[in-house]
Design a protein around this motif. Structure first.
Motif, PDB file in Angstrom:
ATOM      1  N   ALA A   1       4.737   9.859   6.914  1.00 38.24           N
ATOM      2  CA  ALA A   1       5.029   8.589   6.232  1.00 38.24           C
ATOM      3  C   ALA A   1       3.846   8.130   5.382  1.00 38.24           C
ATOM      4  N   ALA A   2       2.634   8.260   5.926  1.00 38.51           N
ATOM      5  CA  ALA A   2       1.446   7.840   5.188  1.00 38.51           C
ATOM      6  C   ALA A   2       1.236   8.713   3.957  1.00 38.51           C
TER       7      ALA A   2
ATOM      8  N   ARG B   1      -6.324   3.126  -2.834  1.00 39.71           N
ATOM      9  CA  ARG B   1      -6.230   2.334  -4.069  1.00 39.71           C
ATOM     10  C   ARG B   1      -7.614   2.048  -4.646  1.00 39.71           C
TER      11      ARG B   1
ATOM     12  N   GLU C   1      -4.049   2.926   2.860  1.00 38.70           N
ATOM     13  CA  GLU C   1      -3.515   2.700   1.516  1.00 38.70           C
ATOM     14  C   GLU C   1      -4.500   1.904   0.668  1.00 38.70           C
TER      15      GLU C   1
ATOM     16  N   VAL D   1      -2.083   2.190   8.680  1.00 40.39           N
ATOM     17  CA  VAL D   1      -1.706   2.763   7.398  1.00 40.39           C
ATOM     18  C   VAL D   1      -2.115   1.852   6.253  1.00 40.39           C
ATOM     19  N   GLY D   2      -2.104   0.550   6.504  1.00 39.62           N
ATOM     20  CA  GLY D   2      -2.507  -0.393   5.464  1.00 39.62           C
ATOM     21  C   GLY D   2      -3.951  -0.202   5.041  1.00 39.62           C
TER      22      GLY D   2
ATOM     23  N   THR E   1       3.962   9.680  11.613  1.00 37.52           N
ATOM     24  CA  THR E   1       3.063   8.712  10.981  1.00 37.52           C
ATOM     25  C   THR E   1       2.314   9.362   9.822  1.00 37.52           C
TER      26      THR E   1
ATOM     27  N   ARG F   1       3.520  10.278   2.232  1.00 28.93           N
ATOM     28  CA  ARG F   1       4.528   9.904   1.224  1.00 28.93           C
ATOM     29  C   ARG F   1       4.152   8.600   0.538  1.00 28.93           C
ATOM     30  N   ALA F   2       3.697   7.647   1.336  1.00 29.08           N
ATOM     31  CA  ALA F   2       3.352   6.346   0.774  1.00 29.08           C
ATOM     32  C   ALA F   2       2.206   6.459  -0.225  1.00 29.08           C
ATOM     33  N   VAL F   3       1.197   7.217   0.128  1.00 26.56           N
ATOM     34  CA  VAL F   3       0.030   7.358  -0.732  1.00 26.56           C
ATOM     35  C   VAL F   3       0.373   8.118  -2.013  1.00 26.56           C
ATOM     36  N   SER F   4       1.174   9.187  -1.866  1.00 26.06           N
ATOM     37  CA  SER F   4       1.527   9.967  -3.052  1.00 26.06           C
ATOM     38  C   SER F   4       2.415   9.175  -4.001  1.00 26.06           C
ATOM     39  N   GLY F   5       3.032   8.103  -3.495  1.00 27.67           N
ATOM     40  CA  GLY F   5       3.898   7.292  -4.333  1.00 27.67           C
ATOM     41  C   GLY F   5       3.146   6.483  -5.374  1.00 27.67           C
TER      42      GLY F   5
END
Length: 350
Positions: free
Chosen positions: A293-294, A329, A325, A321-322, A290, A296-300
């Motif tokens: 994944a979080a 943002r 994120e 995770v939402g 988890t 990676r998502a944030v660095s994207g």
């Protein structure tokens, strides 16, 4: 006194009697069984006249007893002198020569017989309270070139309450460039067998935990098991002290909490501890997948995302995770940001 002068075939300077099978030809498999006696001054008594056998050898004769006197006994003496050297041994398996070290089978057999018989005598001289298995433990160490005297020297420097210790403990400590002073000092901090075994195994590798760190952990009241956990997970001791000094926390609790987080490769701060404690979430940690994944998502979508520790603590607080994120943002980069705390308080009112 030099090691060569000090070395006697058996402890105490007594005689060593060995039963050998004597042959008059190197190819003979069986011969006459008789004893030979090796004295403290390294002279050998046999039923044969060795001087006469040397004359016979000049005319092509052969005698296993002469081989024993001229090659096997000197080989044993050299090995024993090396074992008695107070410096660290340079190799293991010094006492029993490898099978391939002898070109003549009778010599190999005679050597094995002498070394085994002598090893039993030396093993019987050790203090059976010091080594697991007593005499058999000392005999195992003999096979690696460690004499009872070296075992006794180390054992008496350690708390007797942790005796007996496994042969492997003494082997690691006595063979190679091991820092015995460090070992004795750290075991004084945690006088438990579990810690002593860990210390000697750890000290044999490339990483040697600083003595000051171990002393600081002892001062914090950690158990041996908690201290091993902290050291194995490379938890910074300064961070451990920082968390332990929080009101009502203490060393053992701080150690266990930081060790759990260290399994994720993270070292949260005392501020993170307070934050999670206030919300009764001290045992909450995201799963490794988890967290990955979080991150990676944030660095994207974020050029300068929060570090992994902050992401992990935010996940422990939000468990979504939402929410993480959305916070990133909005420019939130730490779990202690009042905006993030306000958001999760609305999501999960107490």
């Amino acid at each position: 006194m030099s090691a060569a002068r000090a070395a006697t075939p058996v402890p105490g300077g007594g005689d060593l009697e060995i039963v050998v099978e004597c042959t008059s030809d190197p190819d003979e498999r069986f011969g006459t069984v008789h004893p030979v006696v090796l004295h403290a001054d390294w002279t050998l008594d046999t039923p044969h006249d060795l001087a006469a056998e040397r004359v016979a050898r000049a005319f092509g004769g052969w005698s296993s007893c002469l081989l024993f006197a001229e090659r096997v006994v000197p080989a044993y003496r050299r090995a024993l002198e090396a074992m008695m050297d107070p410096g660290p041994a340079h190799a293991t398996d010094m006492a029993m020569p490898a099978a391939g070290a002898w070109t003549v089978s009778p010599e190999r057999d005679l050597t094995s017989r002498l070394f085994a018989r002598a090893g039993r005598a030396w093993a019987a001289s050790g203090d059976p309270r010091q080594v697991e298995g007593g005499e058999s433990g000392f005999f195992e160490l003999w096979g690696h070139g460690v004499l009872p005297g070296r075992v006794d020297e180390l054992a008496r420097a350690l708390p007797r309450s942790i005796w007996p210790l496994p042969p492997g403990f003494y082997l690691r400590a006595c063979v190679g460039a091991f820092d015995i002073d460090w070992l004795v000092a750290v075991v004084e901090c945690f006088p438990e067998r579990e810690f002593a075994e860990w210390a000697v195994a750890s000290g044999s590798g490339k990483y040697l935990p600083p003595l000051d760190d171990i002393r600081r952990m002892s001062a914090l009241g950690l158990s041996a098991r908690d201290a091993v956990g902290v050291l194995e997970r490379r938890v910074p001791v300064a961070r451990l002290v920082d968390v332990a000094n929080l009101p009502g926390v203490g060393g053992p609790t701080a150690a266990r909490w930081l060790t759990l987080w260290a399994r994720l490769g993270l070292t949260p701060t005392s501020a993170h501890y307070r934050l999670l404690a206030e919300r009764r979430l001290l045992l909450h940690r995201p799963a490794a997948w988890t967290l990955d994944a979080a991150a990676r998502a944030v660095s994207g979508f974020c050029p300068e995302p929060p570090d992994r520790t902050e992401i992990a603590v935010m996940l422990a607080l939000a468990a979504d995770v939402g929410v993480l994120e959305d916070a990133v943002r909005r420019g939130i980069r730490t779990s202690t940001d009042p905006r993030f705390l306000e958001r999760i308080s609305k999501e999960n009112p107490r």
